[in-house]
Design an enzyme around this catalytic site. Structure first.
Site, PDB file in Angstrom:
ATOM      1  N   TYR A  58     -37.373 -46.793  58.325  1.00  0.00           N
ATOM      2  CA  TYR A  58     -36.346 -47.576  59.011  1.00  0.00           C
ATOM      3  C   TYR A  58     -36.316 -47.179  60.490  1.00  0.00           C
ATOM      4  O   TYR A  58     -36.351 -48.005  61.387  1.00  0.00           O
ATOM      5  CB  TYR A  58     -34.974 -47.335  58.373  1.00  0.00           C
ATOM      6  CG  TYR A  58     -33.893 -48.120  59.065  1.00  0.00           C
ATOM      7  CD1 TYR A  58     -33.694 -49.465  58.742  1.00  0.00           C
ATOM      8  CD2 TYR A  58     -33.093 -47.543  60.040  1.00  0.00           C
ATOM      9  CE1 TYR A  58     -32.724 -50.200  59.378  1.00  0.00           C
ATOM     10  CE2 TYR A  58     -32.122 -48.266  60.690  1.00  0.00           C
ATOM     11  CZ  TYR A  58     -31.940 -49.601  60.355  1.00  0.00           C
ATOM     12  OH  TYR A  58     -30.983 -50.328  60.985  1.00  0.00           O
ATOM     13  N   LYS A  62     -36.888 -49.667  63.644  1.00  0.00           N
ATOM     14  CA  LYS A  62     -35.670 -50.078  64.323  1.00  0.00           C
ATOM     15  C   LYS A  62     -35.400 -49.316  65.617  1.00  0.00           C
ATOM     16  O   LYS A  62     -34.807 -49.841  66.542  1.00  0.00           O
ATOM     17  CB  LYS A  62     -34.451 -49.886  63.399  1.00  0.00           C
ATOM     18  CG  LYS A  62     -34.471 -50.775  62.196  1.00  0.00           C
ATOM     19  CD  LYS A  62     -34.215 -52.209  62.577  1.00  0.00           C
ATOM     20  CE  LYS A  62     -34.309 -53.081  61.343  1.00  0.00           C
ATOM     21  NZ  LYS A  62     -34.324 -54.479  61.660  1.00  0.00           N
ATOM     22  N   SER A 105     -42.114 -34.180  73.216  1.00  0.00           N
ATOM     23  CA  SER A 105     -41.229 -35.004  74.027  1.00  0.00           C
ATOM     24  C   SER A 105     -39.912 -35.239  73.307  1.00  0.00           C
ATOM     25  O   SER A 105     -39.861 -35.261  72.069  1.00  0.00           O
ATOM     26  CB  SER A 105     -41.937 -36.340  74.254  1.00  0.00           C
ATOM     27  OG  SER A 105     -41.028 -37.286  74.724  1.00  0.00           O
TER      28      SER A 105
END
Ligand SMILES: NC(=O)c1ccc[n+]([C@@H]2O[C@H](COP(=O)([O-])OP(=O)(O)OC[C@H]3O[C@@H](n4cnc5c(N)ncnc54)[C@H](O)[C@@H]3O)[C@@H](O)[C@H]2O)c1
Ligand SMILES: O=c1ccn([C@@H]2O[C@H](COP(=O)(O)OP(=O)(O)O[C@H]3O[C@H](CO)[C@H](O)[C@H](O)[C@H]3O)[C@@H](O)[C@H]2O)c(=O)[nH]1
Length: 360
Positions: free
Chosen positions: A158, A162, A134
């Site tokens: 990260y 995030k 995907s």
């Protein structure tokens, strides 16, 4: 590739949205098709309609087994009966919302099911796979169009927290597993197809997407508003830095996507050096949510009432594909635009307002 007449393809999750459309195209191209599906998110009526669409002769080349990839015995039974030249692996759960609340169910179904499949394939020396990946693996891309060699940012911690919905991480894990297996056992040939946003339906209006419950995705939601099942569309985000403030995606007609799987299979059969390679399947064009609503209204002649809402958590501003690699290496290019996607989606909705259900 030589004649595909006797090539036998196992299609996991073949009763689902993309699987049914791909099965029709495979049969029309002369492949033999064996579907395994546990009908968790689909109905047998969908397979019956595939048979109806291809007619009685080609239907003889289609076999359906109700089985679950989590149960190795179900897969083993199939492989011990016949030889498969390749597997197209669609089976998986995909409801983003549910996967947040129940990650174990998602890891069990999507990871354990896939590992069982690889093990059984290896045991029976069937080492060619087309896998449904995907565009979600690109997370929030810093640049568009998305190229296959972009760093899969969500893999760094990260990025995970995030910019990538936690719930979609399994898709990245599955790509990593495919790369690791192929690196360790180079005889494997694996194509990872990174779908952008599959929409539309077969032009007959006999098969299409039929989500259970309230749809998460834009087009099935719009379709249910159009037929009166839902009162209005919530437009998630109208303050994005895009032309009209709504988010931009690369919508791709499911029949183009189906043909992309056939191109990928041919590549697997033809190219012993394919290794494990990812291709984007998109059109290369971005369309905003509001543009999509307008295109659907035009195709259907129905007004779609909208409500402007805050952004949806984890959504990217704009995502669309670079299509160069698939064009060059698979010889595949999407044929249909947004107009045909909306026309066929509406034809499916109008003829089947309650999906495969016969009545309310
Ligand atoms: N539709 C999309 O927007 C999209 C985008 C990117 C990737 N994908 C991936 O493509 C694949 C197909 O998507 P779809 O839209 O056709 O979904 P779908 O839910 O319509 O089809 C998946 C099919 O797999 C079956 N299945 C699930 N778990 C199974 C198991 N353990 N054993 C046997 N069968 C099982 C379901 O019953 C269903 O028929 C999925 O893996 C999905 O994650 C879909
Ligand atoms: O009711 C809705 C549903 C969606 N949207 C918006 O429409 C756009 C498209 O949303 P979808 O849910 O249809 O598709 P996504 O791009 O969010 O994600 C889908 O495509 C991805 C690949 O790009 C992954 O495969 C993912 O699993 C799949 O849900 C987004 O801006 C979304 O906020 C709305 O405004 N209202």
């Amino acid at each position: 590739m030589g004649s595909s007449v006797e090539q036998n393809i196992l299609v996991t999750g073949g009763a689902g949205f993309i699987g049914t459309h791909t099965a029709v195209q495979l049969l029309k191209e002369g492949f033999k098709v064996s579907i395994i599906d546990n009908l968790d998110n689909s109905v047998i009526e969908a397979v019956d309609r595939v048979r109806e669409l291809v007619g009685p002769d080609l239907s003889k080349k289609l076999e359906f087994t109700q089985g679950d990839l989590r149960n190795k015995g179900d897969i083993e039974k199939l492989f011990s009966k016949q030889r498969f030249d390749a597997v197209i692996h669609f089976a998986g759960l995909k409801a983003v919302g549910e996967s947040v609340g129940n990650p174990r169910r998602y890891f069990d179904n999507n990871l354990v099911g896939t590992i069982n499949l690889y093990e059984t394939m290896a045991k029976h020396n069937c080492k060619m796979m087309v896998f449904s990946s995907s565009a979600t693996v690109y997370g929030q891309p810093e640049k568009i169009p998305c190229m296959e060699d972009f760093e899969l940012k969500a893999m760094n911690p990260y990025g995970r927290t995030k910019s990538q919905p936690y719930s979609l991480l399994w898709q990245l894990f599955l790509e990593e597993i495919a790369r690791d297996i192929q690196a360790a056992e180079p005889e494997w040939r694996i194509v990872l197809l990174r779908y952008f946003n599959p929409v539309g339906a077969h032009e007959s209006g006999r098969i299409g997407e039929d989500p259970k419950g309230i749809p998460n995705n834009l087009m099935p939601y719009i379709q249910q508003v159009a037929v009166g099942r839902l009162p209005e569309l919530n437009v998630y985000g109208h303050d994005y830095p895009t032309e009209d403030g709504s988010a931009v995606r690369d919508y791709i007609h499911v029949m183009d996507l189906a043909d992309g799987h056939i191109a990928a299979l041919r590549k697997l059969f033809d190219d012993p050096k394919i290794g494990c390679t990812a291709y984007n399947l998109g059109t290369g064009r971005g369309t905003s949510v509001l543009e999509m609503v307008a295109a659907f209204e035009k195709a259907s002649g129905k007004k779609i009432p909208i409500k402007l809402c805050p952004r949806r958590l984890g959504d990217a501003t704009a995502v669309y594909a670079s299509t160069e690699k698939a064009e060059k290496e698979l010889g595949w290019k999407a044929k249909y635009g947004v107009e045909e996607m909306c026309r066929d989606q509406w034809n499916w909705a109008n003829n089947n307002p309650w999906g495969y259900q016969k009545k309310l």
